[in-house]
Design an enzyme around this catalytic site. Sequence first.
Site, PDB file in Angstrom:
ATOM      1  N   ARG A  46       0.848  -1.195   0.000  1.00 42.97           N
ATOM      2  CA  ARG A  46       0.000   0.000   0.000  1.00 42.97           C
ATOM      3  C   ARG A  46       0.885   1.247   0.000  1.00 42.97           C
ATOM      4  O   ARG A  46       0.621   2.226  -0.685  1.00 42.97           O
ATOM      5  CB  ARG A  46      -0.954   0.018   1.205  1.00 42.97           C
ATOM      6  CG  ARG A  46      -1.719   1.336   1.303  1.00 42.97           C
ATOM      7  CD  ARG A  46      -2.946   1.382   2.219  1.00 42.97           C
ATOM      8  NE  ARG A  46      -2.954   0.436   3.296  1.00 42.97           N
ATOM      9  CZ  ARG A  46      -2.244   0.540   4.417  1.00 42.97           C
ATOM     10  NH1 ARG A  46      -1.439   1.567   4.623  1.00 42.97           N
ATOM     11  NH2 ARG A  46      -2.325  -0.385   5.352  1.00 42.97           N
ATOM     12  N   TYR A  98     -16.395  17.554 -15.196  1.00 40.00           N
ATOM     13  CA  TYR A  98     -16.654  16.118 -15.303  1.00 40.00           C
ATOM     14  C   TYR A  98     -17.686  15.730 -14.225  1.00 40.00           C
ATOM     15  O   TYR A  98     -17.527  16.089 -13.052  1.00 40.00           O
ATOM     16  CB  TYR A  98     -15.348  15.339 -15.112  1.00 40.00           C
ATOM     17  CG  TYR A  98     -15.538  13.852 -15.092  1.00 40.00           C
ATOM     18  CD1 TYR A  98     -15.861  13.158 -16.258  1.00 40.00           C
ATOM     19  CD2 TYR A  98     -15.447  13.125 -13.910  1.00 40.00           C
ATOM     20  CE1 TYR A  98     -16.061  11.787 -16.237  1.00 40.00           C
ATOM     21  CE2 TYR A  98     -15.643  11.750 -13.883  1.00 40.00           C
ATOM     22  CZ  TYR A  98     -15.952  11.085 -15.047  1.00 40.00           C
ATOM     23  OH  TYR A  98     -16.159   9.734 -15.025  1.00 40.00           O
ATOM     24  N   ASP A 170      -7.168  19.448 -13.768  1.00 40.39           N
ATOM     25  CA  ASP A 170      -7.493  18.130 -14.316  1.00 40.39           C
ATOM     26  C   ASP A 170      -7.056  18.152 -15.781  1.00 40.39           C
ATOM     27  O   ASP A 170      -7.674  18.794 -16.620  1.00 40.39           O
ATOM     28  CB  ASP A 170      -9.003  17.878 -14.175  1.00 40.39           C
ATOM     29  CG  ASP A 170      -9.436  16.503 -14.688  1.00 40.39           C
ATOM     30  OD1 ASP A 170      -8.707  15.926 -15.520  1.00 40.39           O
ATOM     31  OD2 ASP A 170     -10.507  16.029 -14.271  1.00 40.39           O
TER      32      ASP A 170
HETATM   33  C1  LIG Z   1     -12.921  10.039 -16.487  1.00 37.49           C
HETATM   34  C2  LIG Z   1     -12.600  11.359 -15.898  1.00 37.49           C
HETATM   35  C3  LIG Z   1     -12.394  11.523 -14.525  1.00 37.49           C
HETATM   36  C4  LIG Z   1     -12.591  10.398 -13.540  1.00 37.49           C
HETATM   37  O1  LIG Z   1     -11.631   9.387 -13.701  1.00 37.49           O
HETATM   38  P1  LIG Z   1     -11.911   7.840 -13.389  1.00 37.49           P
HETATM   39  O2  LIG Z   1     -10.623   7.203 -13.787  1.00 37.49           O
HETATM   40  O3  LIG Z   1     -13.086   7.425 -14.202  1.00 37.49           O
HETATM   41  O4  LIG Z   1     -12.184   7.749 -11.922  1.00 37.49           O
HETATM   42  C5  LIG Z   1     -12.064  12.786 -14.053  1.00 37.49           C
HETATM   43  N1  LIG Z   1     -11.928  13.835 -14.901  1.00 37.49           N
HETATM   44  C6  LIG Z   1     -12.115  13.712 -16.220  1.00 37.49           C
HETATM   45  C7  LIG Z   1     -11.965  14.907 -17.088  1.00 37.49           C
HETATM   46  C8  LIG Z   1     -12.455  12.486 -16.775  1.00 37.49           C
HETATM   47  O5  LIG Z   1     -12.675  12.378 -18.092  1.00 37.49           O
END
Ligand SMILES: *Cc1c(COP(=O)(O)O)cnc(C)c1O
Length: 379
Positions: A46, A98, A170
């Site tokens: 972990r 998202y 992001d």
């Molecule tokens: C898919 C996505 C997420 C979430 O990621 P997961 O791997 O599905 O948990 C977050 N931000 C964006 C822009 C995404 O496309």
Amino acid sequence: MKFNTKTIHGGQEHDVAYGAIMPPIYQTSTYAQTTPGGHKGYEYSRTHNPTRHALENAFASIENGHFGLAFASGLAAIDAVMKLLNPGDEVISTNDLYGGSFRLFTKIFQNFGIKFHFVDMQKASNIETYININTKLIWVETPTNPMMNIIDIKKVSDISKKHQLMLAVDNTFATPYLQQPLDLGADIVMHSATKYLGGHSDVVMGALVVKDKELADKLYFIQNASGAICGPQDSFLVLRGIKTLHVRMQRHCENGKEVAKFLKTHPKVEKVFWPGFEDHPNHHIAKSQMKDFGGMLSFTTKGNNYREAINVVEKLKLFTLAESLGGVESLCGHPASMTHASIPKAERENTGVVDSLIRLSVGIEDIDDLIADLKQALE
Ligand SMILES: *Cc1c(COP(=O)(O)O)cnc(C)c1O
């Protein structure tokens, strides 16, 4: 080292035991100790795992950071960032967000006393209205999903620095091939590695990259204490995916551009949302902060008919109707009935998600086949 070399070699060392070019998949939960505390840097998986460690170094390298962290999913990575905060803290987030991030913020962290403001950041100065003594974090997603709006990361970073806030970006849609938020002043870069970094639709994973050691230590503590890590097999797959990120992205961008141009002149298509068009409202920002325009785009059909849009996505053959994006294969989605179905019609149409909106994740197949598929589906 340039980006196209970093994807292959960045942060990587050959296996010390046998010189294996790829790091072995250390499928182990624990490590032998000669005496209590007498280990080779790994105690429990972990906390640390050599395969995950190799991947985390690759994440740090491609995003021009110093520290990488891998998580069980993109949302687990965001969850770790939010755990840096305390009750009473406030977050200013992109409004066109998202859906899973929005759900995590409003249904989980809001209950723990964190307040979120969802703001249209296309004009960065909008953010300043919401800053107060409790503001701790600005959360940016660009390009946004599914409207493909672009937010000026540098401008937002200037605001965050002026007020001593943390800025997280992001970077899932753009990938470090197109934009590198840490270089533009962000403190944290986040990825759903499920998408372009993995690139083959076979893993769910999340990533964080930071430059600052103190921030990295806090995040490593959360990663270990909360435990939302990814396994060694998945780490291997994403590490393998990253090695072709630059060539995949180049083709995603080329195909995305051709598809956007084809749709723009099609008589059944009303509007195409792709930041590469000069008449896209944020084209100048996209041009200055991104290397190219990516493989994601959305379009609406004339008449804004719900049923007609569903007909189109059902008739597409090479573009598979599915959630997710960023894999080698082309996918399509109908946000009004899929990702955004839970949002009331008036509210979703306000942000542009109308009944006829179709989102495409353009893959790396032959462009002629992709265009032919769109042509037959629109007829
Ligand atoms: C898919 C996505 C997420 C979430 O990621 P997961 O791997 O599905 O948990 C977050 N931000 C964006 C822009 C995404 O496309």
